[in-house]
Design a protein around this motif. Sequence first.
Motif, PDB file in Angstrom:
ATOM      1  N   GLU A  22       0.993  -1.296  -0.055  1.00 19.29           N
ATOM      2  CA  GLU A  22       0.058  -0.001   0.051  1.00 19.29           C
ATOM      3  C   GLU A  22       0.898   1.391  -0.088  1.00 19.29           C
ATOM      4  O   GLU A  22       0.457   2.148  -0.550  1.00 19.29           O
ATOM      5  N   ARG A  23       1.969   1.341   0.682  1.00 14.95           N
ATOM      6  CA  ARG A  23       2.876   2.733   0.839  1.00 14.95           C
ATOM      7  C   ARG A  23       3.371   2.494  -0.727  1.00 14.95           C
ATOM      8  O   ARG A  23       3.544   3.854  -1.083  1.00 14.95           O
ATOM      9  N   SER A  38       2.090   7.073  -6.594  1.00 17.36           N
ATOM     10  CA  SER A  38       0.998   8.095  -7.240  1.00 17.36           C
ATOM     11  C   SER A  38       1.456   9.610  -6.542  1.00 17.36           C
ATOM     12  O   SER A  38       0.921  10.755  -7.289  1.00 17.36           O
ATOM     13  N   ALA A  95       1.145   4.459  -2.647  1.00 10.51           N
ATOM     14  CA  ALA A  95       0.978   5.824  -2.471  1.00 10.51           C
ATOM     15  C   ALA A  95       2.204   6.610  -2.959  1.00 10.51           C
ATOM     16  O   ALA A  95       1.841   7.889  -3.350  1.00 10.51           O
TER      17      ALA A  95
END
Length: 442
Positions: free
Chosen positions: A414-415, A421, A418
């Motif tokens: 998930e990191r 992005s 992020a």
Amino acid sequence: MNSADLGRRVGVPSTALFTDQYELTMVQAALKAGTADRRSVFEAFTRRLPEGRRYGVVAGTGRVLDAVENFHFDDEMLTFLRDQNVVDSPTVDWLGDYRFSGDIWGYPEGEVYFPGSPLLRVEGSFAECVLLETVILSILNHDSAIAAAASRMSAAAGGRRLIEMGARRTHELSAVASARAAYVGGFHTTSDLAAGFRYNIPTVGTSAHAFTLLHDSERDAFQAQVDSLGRGTSLLVDTYDVTEAVRTAVEIAGPELGAVRIDSGDLLLVAHRVRQQLDELGATETKIVVTSDLDEYAIASLAAAPVDSYGVGTQLVTGSGHPTCSMVYKLVARARSADPADPLLPVAKKSLGAKSSRGGRKWAARRLDEAGVAEAEVIGSGEVPAELADRQLLVELVKGGEVVGREPLEAARERHIAARSGLPMSAMQLSRGEPVLPTEYV
């Protein structure tokens, strides 16, 4: 949080001999010279990104923590070192008591990095830190290379699902590490059961061409697979004639057929034809999976194709042309003694060409523009500027020899999503170019 979230570490062998001999001979010489206990700071970083890459991906941090935790010499290892005269008896005795007792800070797993980024900072005595060099670089160089390739493929896939299936294209242990790194980089599943068992990564798989060839007809093979695995299975349709195979697959499984897999031919053309045929047969929800030596460029070329998932093997587990990140592990500061009050002195290699490095215990932060998009990687020693205080990148991983930064693999995945992005849009370009962020030293 259950143990599966953190990876199954039961029975992990010692990592102490995953090293180069000169790490141990340096310890021997430092012990004799009385300098082994000098407080020291080592940093892992890369001087440049692989050619054409816009950003790097930190992967393998969790495996590094496991390696540090399991870095100890058992009796059999010590006997080997003594019998082979690798180091002298006083050093063997010292190694017998070895446990890392220092501190480690680093970029959290899944974060992106750039040339000069201090990805890992290892602090302690010279002897205990230098021993970790090879195993740390071995893990970070491999896993970060795979994760970077996976990230590029994930960006090219544009949200479509990605299957890691490279186990048969690399060493069996590298295959497990590759599946883990690929998951951090954005892949969704793996075909490797060892990776699924150890790291709780979702696994997939149904059948190969051999299963079809085993049976007297393709219909018999499809019927056997559906009878065993259900109508939602994926059927491989390119053993003989694709059009006939798709027709037979839908006849047997009905519109509930989960997916068809295409492993050869002009994938763009064949995918369009198969999608049209499936829709005409009423199997509008049946997915299309494509495999066959894919890389990020091939995936990008299929953006207009009605493909739902990509299976990637060889190019992924070899870093898509860049199987290492060329990371190094350098002494950047040391004291004149083991006294905690003794100040650290910056040290650095001053060689000709591109192999010089910068001394000093470093921090790193990422400066954002007014829109919140990253615009520079800022690296310095000493005090952190107030405007960057809340943008620091290094986190505490090991404190006083105890691991404090272990986390679920899902958090790293998930990191990364992020972090990626938050980069300028040009980071997603597959054309050759410079790092998307400049590195600024202050």
